[in-house]
Design an enzyme around this catalytic site. Structure first.
Site, PDB file in Angstrom:
ATOM      1  N   ASP A   1       9.407   4.503  -0.720  1.00  0.00           N
ATOM      2  CA  ASP A   1       8.336   3.661  -1.116  1.00  0.00           C
ATOM      3  C   ASP A   1       7.448   4.168  -2.093  1.00  0.00           C
ATOM      4  O   ASP A   1       6.663   5.193  -1.869  1.00  0.00           O
ATOM      5  CB  ASP A   1       7.588   3.120   0.186  1.00  0.00           C
ATOM      6  CG  ASP A   1       6.876   1.676  -0.159  1.00  0.00           C
ATOM      7  OD1 ASP A   1       7.324   0.949  -0.985  1.00  0.00           O
ATOM      8  OD2 ASP A   1       5.926   1.238   0.562  1.00  0.00           O
TER       9      ASP A   1
ATOM     10  N   HIS B   1      -3.587  -1.577  -7.985  1.00  0.00           N
ATOM     11  CA  HIS B   1      -3.789  -1.199  -6.385  1.00  0.00           C
ATOM     12  C   HIS B   1      -4.351   0.144  -6.211  1.00  0.00           C
ATOM     13  O   HIS B   1      -5.240   0.205  -5.046  1.00  0.00           O
ATOM     14  CB  HIS B   1      -2.448  -1.827  -5.778  1.00  0.00           C
ATOM     15  CG  HIS B   1      -2.462  -1.509  -4.259  1.00  0.00           C
ATOM     16  ND1 HIS B   1      -2.956  -2.388  -3.476  1.00  0.00           N
ATOM     17  CD2 HIS B   1      -1.838  -0.555  -3.556  1.00  0.00           C
ATOM     18  CE1 HIS B   1      -2.828  -1.923  -2.158  1.00  0.00           C
ATOM     19  NE2 HIS B   1      -2.035  -0.773  -2.333  1.00  0.00           N
TER      20      HIS B   1
ATOM     21  N   ARG C   1     -13.177   6.726  -2.384  1.00  0.00           N
ATOM     22  CA  ARG C   1     -13.745   7.806  -3.075  1.00  0.00           C
ATOM     23  C   ARG C   1     -14.710   7.404  -4.223  1.00  0.00           C
ATOM     24  O   ARG C   1     -15.236   8.326  -5.175  1.00  0.00           O
ATOM     25  CB  ARG C   1     -12.772   8.712  -3.711  1.00  0.00           C
ATOM     26  CG  ARG C   1     -11.649   9.543  -2.736  1.00  0.00           C
ATOM     27  CD  ARG C   1     -10.656  10.339  -3.652  1.00  0.00           C
ATOM     28  NE  ARG C   1      -9.806   9.475  -4.181  1.00  0.00           N
ATOM     29  CZ  ARG C   1      -8.785   8.948  -3.688  1.00  0.00           C
ATOM     30  NH1 ARG C   1      -8.523   8.969  -2.428  1.00  0.00           N
ATOM     31  NH2 ARG C   1      -8.056   7.795  -4.437  1.00  0.00           N
TER      32      ARG C   1
ATOM     33  N   GLU D   1       5.573  -6.412  -2.227  1.00  0.00           N
ATOM     34  CA  GLU D   1       6.067  -5.469  -3.156  1.00  0.00           C
ATOM     35  C   GLU D   1       7.391  -5.902  -3.750  1.00  0.00           C
ATOM     36  O   GLU D   1       7.977  -6.949  -3.121  1.00  0.00           O
ATOM     37  CB  GLU D   1       6.300  -4.166  -2.368  1.00  0.00           C
ATOM     38  CG  GLU D   1       5.399  -3.526  -1.774  1.00  0.00           C
ATOM     39  CD  GLU D   1       5.487  -1.969  -1.131  1.00  0.00           C
ATOM     40  OE1 GLU D   1       6.558  -1.539  -1.790  1.00  0.00           O
ATOM     41  OE2 GLU D   1       4.956  -1.439  -0.072  1.00  0.00           O
TER      42      GLU D   1
ATOM     43  N   SER E   1      10.084  -3.410   8.130  1.00  0.00           N
ATOM     44  CA  SER E   1       9.890  -3.883   6.763  1.00  0.00           C
ATOM     45  C   SER E   1      10.715  -4.840   6.233  1.00  0.00           C
ATOM     46  O   SER E   1      12.044  -4.852   6.311  1.00  0.00           O
ATOM     47  CB  SER E   1      10.223  -2.600   5.831  1.00  0.00           C
ATOM     48  OG  SER E   1       9.250  -1.529   6.128  1.00  0.00           O
TER      49      SER E   1
HETATM   50 CA   LIG Z   1       4.189   0.163   0.757  1.00  0.00          CA
END
Ligand SMILES: [Ca+2]
Ligand SMILES: [Ca+2]
Ligand SMILES: [Mg+2]
Ligand SMILES: [Mg+2]
Ligand code: NI
EC number: 3.7.1.2
Lengths: 450, 450
Positions: A139, A146, A155, A217, A273
């Site tokens: 992956d 993103h 951060r 995705e 998944s």
């Molecule tokens: Ca992923």
């Protein structure tokens, strides 16, 4: 492929599966007594409108003209054999299929009623199966919008991207055994998470994840494999990409935050998944090639071994919709994004993956990472719902169930994606999963704090 | 098993493969004309001294008495079928084999010359193959001494262990396609690393890794699999552990340091992972069960789902030896450690792995993580040579080649491990690899700084 290409089988203009697409999948006939397919009868098909065309039957009828061993490739319970044949066979198969399924032309099967009876089935009469035996699943994390949104949460905007992010396509190995077909139920996982995420010294609790999220995705399948030590240039790498599916990389954000230091996500992403069943060939996406959201030149340029002279992506609309338990259909669209929002190309991902000698096998699955649109926008452009990997707030858009950003038991999540042509769509079909409540682990649960 | 058990086949007391061991592997007869085995003839064997005993032949001769389908299990090119049968079949097979190969007893084959001629081969007459089709490979990080040494380098002694380390067996998914058999060459990988590791803003260079390292690990194979969503208790998990091998998880430390934020190691560990060929059954290790280096009670106690009432490890000496190119044999021992230095048990690792529902398959490989002895000691107890994951300095002990902590081209690294019994050893045999120079990537290399 000229857009006016048209099949003798009628296809709705909003169907994802016109003759311009012809995605490959694995199906088996349903038996008369049940909705299950007969697993011993699995073979390769293509989707066309609401039909499934049996390629094993067409291979035996000789329509592939001996360009490759079509019977072996298509009378097979996975696509791995066909994937391994490489681009010349893929081109030959696609050309033969488009000619055979076209309304016109000398090779059209339009008049061959007996062959059509043998090879054309209603989608509702077959069961679909995982398209490939997935040897390894990688992956990536290749959407800049993103990565920027995630990094900003952790951060701040000034240091949003880690120093390596613009230099290489960051990735991790996922769990091949937990890849399932669209439609499979998604059991909310139990797991360890910090009792107080702000104070890890308070230690963990164990129980059902309270931050279950989706990840929108696109994933591609590797076609031809590589030997250990074999290195692919960018141009070579392109020829190893077979085709694409949608991937929902379901994630337990609370588990992820606690477990992932320092070796990366593990159980937070290996409980399930989901992928869509039809593998869209790269040739079907090619007419929709488009600049990335960052432009048609990669900025900043990567090192030479990653320089892609054909840098770009595809103009493919991606959507997430959610239907809570008991809510009326249709599911509510909570996010819209686009494949163009990928900073790294598939060729770059594979060239990088092999750069140290790691071997690829036909059927390896490569996820893009969550695809969100436009940096800094709120939920309607985010490819995940909230938390560690999300742009935030996706689940909220559904409205009916309060203000939680994460998924509730009974939620059905639908991913969709399509390229809009002139009067037709090349799409993936839905990637769907419904969340089931976690298993009761009884005495082992210690999550009284939630 | 009584230590005085003895085979009619003579076994040297320092051999790793006495009748008390009988590890399973996959072999094929070498053809007369070459050193390669005939892959179509792969089947299951056990190692006994310098011999390999053909279990397909013994199955056909009926020595397993129908306790399970032994012909199907052993006339198979991988151990997956046998692994999937579960502990009752494993016990039956082992009992039948020990009885058949014993010098005495009613079932001894000692007098059956014709069957022995058919089933006993010299190790040098066969080729060995990967013991299983590895669906997924998980690598844990379960040695407290090693985790403490790594953490001290990065965060100082006070914060050496991350907050999650004592609460769960930290792990990541490795790359199944890059697991190879002992003896395979280890090509030094090219890769990206920081130009100046102290200043990531200077960006990366690409070229051969300059920090190639070994990792001394023990790995186990999963026997029976689990369904998606199936959860194993600690006691159930124990029954899913088939047996162990040595694992050298070769690592490119410079690549690792640059790539691993935030998703964990990727190409730094997926160019090659070597395993020893013979899978030592858990029953052969059982007589050497011993408290861990941290004692016989886990301190601190983990959450209830990870409480192991039979907490412990095995007293198994582990060694790393290195032979530089051109140096005389034998390789120089650079480190000594012990399997007792594992804070997490295999049952805990599997119970955790399945706790969120992740499915296991027969043949899945689970690495222990680098096993180093005694916290804070210098190289002679470290399971890796240096850098990000190492205790430091392993390669230095070889001496002849200067002062670099990392591996040089031409180095042969040998992992060994054995449990010392009374007059015999139950061992793994060697896990060996020789480092080849990196492929020349010509114009793509940009590592002029080194
Ligand atoms: Ca992923
Ligand atoms: Ca390791
Ligand atoms: Mg795999
Ligand atoms: Mg895998
Ligand atoms: Ni496989």
């Amino acid at each position: 492929m000229p857009p006016q290409l048209r099949s003798f089988i009628e296809v709705d203009p909003e169907s994802p599966f016109p003759i311009q697409n012809l995605p490959y999948g694995i199906f088996s006939p349903k038996s008369q007594s049940s909705d299950e397919g007969d697993n011993s009868q699995c073979r390769v098909g293509v989707a066309l409108g609401t039909k499934v065309v049996d390629l094993a039957v067409l291979a035996e009828a000789g329509i592939f003209d001996g360009a490759f061993d079509a019977v072996a490739a298509f009378r097979s319970p996975t696509l791995n054999a066909f994937m391994s044949l490489g681009p010349a066979a893929w081109r030959a198969a696609r050309a033969a299929l488009q000619a055979a399924l076209s309304a016109d032309g000398p090779r059209s099967l339009a008049g061959n009623a007996s062959l059509l009876r043998a090879c054309v089935r209603e989608r509702s009469d077959v069961a679909l199966h995982l398209p490939a035996d997935i040897g390894d699943y990688t992956d990536f994390f290749s959407c800049r919008e993103h990565a920027t949104a995630c990094g900003t949460m952790f951060r701040g905007a000034a240091n949003a991207l880690n120093p390596n992010w613009l230099c290489l396509p960051v990735a991790y190995h996922g769990r091949a055994s937990s890849v399932v077909l669209s439609g499979a139920a998604v059991r909310r996982p139990n797991g360890q998470r910090a009792r107080d995420p702000k104070d890890p010294s308070q230690g963990p609790v164990f129980g059902p994840s309270t931050k279950l999220d989706y990840e929108l995705e696109v994933a591609f399948f590797v076609g031809t494999g590589t030997e250990m030590g074999e290195v692919l240039s960018i141009e070579q790498a392109r020829d190893h990409v077979f085709g694409c599916v949608l991937l929902n990389d379901w994630s337990a954000r609370d588990v992820q935050t606690w477990e992932y230091v320092p070796l990366g996500p593990f159980l937070s992403k290996s409980f399930c998944s989901s992928i869509s069943p039809w593998v869209v060939p790269m040739a079907a996406l090619e007419p929709f090639a488009a600049p990335t959201s960052g432009g048609s030149v990669q900025d900043p340029p990567p090192l030479a071994y990653l320089h892609d002279a054909r840098y770009g992506s595809y103009d493919c609309v991606l959507e997430v919709a959610i239907q809570p338990a008991g809510a009326p259909a249709p599911p509510v669209t909570v996010s819209r994004s686009n494949m163009a929002c990928l900073h790294w190309t598939m060729a770059q991902q594979l060239a990088h993956h092999t750069s140290g000698g790691c071997p690829l096998r036909p059927g390896d699955l490569m996820g893009s990472g969550t695809i969100s649109a436009a940096t800094g926008l709120p939920a309607p452009a985010a490819g995940s719902g909230g938390g560690a990997g999300g742009g935030g707030g996706g689940r909220d858009a559904v409205g009916e169930r309060g203000t939680r950003a994460f998924l509730l038991d009974g939620d059905t999540v639908v991913l969709r994606g399509y390229c809009q042509g002139d009067g037709y769509r090349v799409g993936f079909g839905d990637c769907v999963g419904t969340v089931l409540p976690a298993l009761d682990r009884g005495e082992f649960e210690s999550d009284g704090v939630q």
